[in-house]
Design a protein around this motif. Sequence first.
Motif, PDB file in Angstrom:
ATOM      1  N   VAL A 119      39.224 -37.865  -4.063  1.00 19.98           N
ATOM      2  CA  VAL A 119      40.588 -37.506  -3.662  1.00 19.98           C
ATOM      3  C   VAL A 119      41.203 -36.678  -4.786  1.00 19.98           C
ATOM      4  N   ILE A 120      41.632 -35.461  -4.457  1.00 15.97           N
ATOM      5  CA  ILE A 120      42.242 -34.559  -5.444  1.00 15.97           C
ATOM      6  C   ILE A 120      43.727 -34.477  -5.131  1.00 15.97           C
ATOM      7  N   GLU A 121      44.533 -35.089  -5.981  1.00 16.09           N
ATOM      8  CA  GLU A 121      45.988 -35.114  -5.759  1.00 16.09           C
ATOM      9  C   GLU A 121      46.564 -33.724  -5.982  1.00 16.09           C
ATOM     10  N   ASN A 122      47.324 -33.243  -5.007  1.00 16.26           N
ATOM     11  CA  ASN A 122      47.952 -31.924  -5.140  1.00 16.26           C
ATOM     12  C   ASN A 122      49.455 -32.045  -4.869  1.00 16.26           C
ATOM     13  N   ASN A 123      50.136 -32.686  -5.822  1.00 15.96           N
ATOM     14  CA  ASN A 123      51.585 -32.874  -5.679  1.00 15.96           C
ATOM     15  C   ASN A 123      52.374 -31.974  -6.631  1.00 15.96           C
ATOM     16  N   GLY A 124      51.628 -31.172  -7.428  1.00 16.79           N
ATOM     17  CA  GLY A 124      52.300 -30.326  -8.416  1.00 16.79           C
ATOM     18  C   GLY A 124      52.145 -28.852  -8.104  1.00 16.79           C
ATOM     19  N   THR A 125      51.892 -28.064  -9.155  1.00 15.67           N
ATOM     20  CA  THR A 125      51.780 -26.614  -9.000  1.00 15.67           C
ATOM     21  C   THR A 125      50.346 -26.209  -8.676  1.00 15.67           C
ATOM     22  N   LYS A 126      50.192 -24.926  -8.359  1.00 12.48           N
ATOM     23  CA  LYS A 126      48.856 -24.370  -8.088  1.00 12.48           C
ATOM     24  C   LYS A 126      47.991 -24.469  -9.351  1.00 12.48           C
ATOM     25  N   GLU A 127      48.614 -24.269 -10.517  1.00 13.09           N
ATOM     26  CA  GLU A 127      47.883 -24.342 -11.787  1.00 13.09           C
ATOM     27  C   GLU A 127      47.377 -25.765 -12.034  1.00 13.09           C
ATOM     28  N   ASP A 128      48.207 -26.777 -11.681  1.00  9.76           N
ATOM     29  CA  ASP A 128      47.783 -28.189 -11.807  1.00  9.76           C
ATOM     30  C   ASP A 128      46.533 -28.422 -10.970  1.00  9.76           C
ATOM     31  N   LEU A 129      46.579 -27.911  -9.732  1.00 12.97           N
ATOM     32  CA  LEU A 129      45.448 -28.088  -8.812  1.00 12.97           C
ATOM     33  C   LEU A 129      44.198 -27.410  -9.382  1.00 12.97           C
ATOM     34  N   LYS A 130      44.386 -26.211  -9.919  1.00 10.55           N
ATOM     35  CA  LYS A 130      43.255 -25.469 -10.485  1.00 10.55           C
ATOM     36  C   LYS A 130      42.606 -26.264 -11.622  1.00 10.55           C
ATOM     37  N   GLN A 131      43.425 -26.810 -12.509  1.00  5.29           N
ATOM     38  CA  GLN A 131      42.891 -27.574 -13.650  1.00  5.29           C
ATOM     39  C   GLN A 131      42.118 -28.804 -13.177  1.00  5.29           C
ATOM     40  N   LYS A 132      42.643 -29.474 -12.140  1.00  3.59           N
ATOM     41  CA  LYS A 132      41.956 -30.660 -11.597  1.00  3.59           C
ATOM     42  C   LYS A 132      40.596 -30.267 -11.018  1.00  3.59           C
ATOM     43  N   LEU A 133      40.569 -29.154 -10.297  1.00  5.95           N
ATOM     44  CA  LEU A 133      39.315 -28.702  -9.688  1.00  5.95           C
ATOM     45  C   LEU A 133      38.307 -28.282 -10.759  1.00  5.95           C
ATOM     46  N   HIS A 172      28.113 -35.999   8.137  1.00  7.87           N
ATOM     47  CA  HIS A 172      26.644 -35.988   8.026  1.00  7.87           C
ATOM     48  C   HIS A 172      26.131 -34.621   7.560  1.00  7.87           C
ATOM     49  N   MET A 173      26.985 -33.596   7.633  1.00  3.79           N
ATOM     50  CA  MET A 173      26.560 -32.247   7.236  1.00  3.79           C
ATOM     51  C   MET A 173      26.705 -31.999   5.739  1.00  3.79           C
ATOM     52  N   VAL A 174      27.377 -32.922   5.053  1.00  3.90           N
ATOM     53  CA  VAL A 174      27.652 -32.700   3.626  1.00  3.90           C
ATOM     54  C   VAL A 174      27.165 -33.886   2.790  1.00  3.90           C
ATOM     55  N   ASP A 175      27.019 -33.635   1.466  1.00  2.00           N
ATOM     56  CA  ASP A 175      26.565 -34.700   0.559  1.00  2.00           C
ATOM     57  C   ASP A 175      27.732 -35.522   0.024  1.00  2.00           C
ATOM     58  N   GLU A 176      28.901 -34.868  -0.046  1.00  2.00           N
ATOM     59  CA  GLU A 176      30.077 -35.546  -0.608  1.00  2.00           C
ATOM     60  C   GLU A 176      31.325 -34.929   0.010  1.00  2.00           C
ATOM     61  N   THR A 177      32.370 -35.759   0.203  1.00  2.00           N
ATOM     62  CA  THR A 177      33.612 -35.244   0.791  1.00  2.00           C
ATOM     63  C   THR A 177      34.720 -35.225  -0.256  1.00  2.00           C
ATOM     64  N   TRP A 178      35.416 -34.081  -0.346  1.00  2.00           N
ATOM     65  CA  TRP A 178      36.560 -33.926  -1.237  1.00  2.00           C
ATOM     66  C   TRP A 178      37.805 -33.704  -0.393  1.00  2.00           C
ATOM     67  N   LEU A 179      38.819 -34.491  -0.655  1.00  2.00           N
ATOM     68  CA  LEU A 179      40.079 -34.364   0.083  1.00  2.00           C
ATOM     69  C   LEU A 179      41.176 -33.827  -0.830  1.00  2.00           C
ATOM     70  N   ILE A 180      41.832 -32.757  -0.379  1.00  2.00           N
ATOM     71  CA  ILE A 180      43.026 -32.277  -1.082  1.00  2.00           C
ATOM     72  C   ILE A 180      44.193 -33.077  -0.499  1.00  2.00           C
ATOM     73  N   TYR A 181      44.731 -33.956  -1.343  1.00  2.00           N
ATOM     74  CA  TYR A 181      45.732 -34.921  -0.877  1.00  2.00           C
ATOM     75  C   TYR A 181      47.126 -34.587  -1.430  1.00  2.00           C
ATOM     76  N   THR A 182      48.095 -34.604  -0.540  1.00  2.00           N
ATOM     77  CA  THR A 182      49.488 -34.396  -0.931  1.00  2.00           C
ATOM     78  C   THR A 182      50.299 -35.562  -0.386  1.00  2.00           C
ATOM     79  N   HIS A 183      51.218 -36.064  -1.166  1.00  2.00           N
ATOM     80  CA  HIS A 183      52.079 -37.158  -0.709  1.00  2.00           C
ATOM     81  C   HIS A 183      52.804 -36.702   0.557  1.00  2.00           C
ATOM     82  N   PRO A 184      52.864 -37.567   1.592  1.00  2.00           N
ATOM     83  CA  PRO A 184      53.476 -37.165   2.869  1.00  2.00           C
ATOM     84  C   PRO A 184      54.871 -36.530   2.745  1.00  2.00           C
TER      85      PRO A 184
END
Length: 201
Positions: free
Chosen positions: A173-187, A123-135
């Motif tokens: 949902v932001i998939e983070n199964n690769g490198t830090k650079e992959d995550l940066k590009q997605k963001l 309720h405190m935010v307008d939208e939720t973003w999840l950094i998701y990694t395969h278990p």
Amino acid sequence: MIIGLTGGIATGKSTASLILNEQGIPVIDADIIAREVVMPGKEAYEKIVAFFGDDVLLSDKTLNRAKLGEIIFNNSEKRLKLNEIVHPAVRSEMKKQAELHLSDGNPLVIMDIPLLFESKLTHMVDETWLIYTHPDIQLKRLMERDGYTEEQAVSRIKSQMPIDEKKELADVVIENNGTKEDLKQKLLRLLQEVKKTDFMK
């Protein structure tokens, strides 16, 4: 617009926070605020000392977190009392900081909240973003990062809401199964999408 950023242990939420902050977006970190609101002189600090006594203080009058942790670990009533003192103070300070950033002309503010869903703070935010990694990757990263055995890592992951459950609850949902650079590009791509919406114009 306020975005609630969350994740699970070793999914890369802190890395995502840093990347977003590097883009000039204000990030309000719930963990940092939770430490700030219990510093000497703060209202929550005074309430904790009034309830738990001077026994929970170190010689410099700051809270003895280890001692307090022991007390609440073995006493659910006292744990509830501590949460009743700390949680509202954290929420209030986060809201205050978000309003300041927005009034300063920042169109976007990130609230980094590890327990966003568990503590029912959506309720405190307008939208939720999840950094998701395969278990499987989450387990491997945690073992490598903290030097845990598989058993230790599994028990820490199991102490949290399963990442796949969080995936069902998140708006983005932001998939983070690769490198830090992959995550940066997605963001960065995601920020471009956000900028196209009306509120960023």
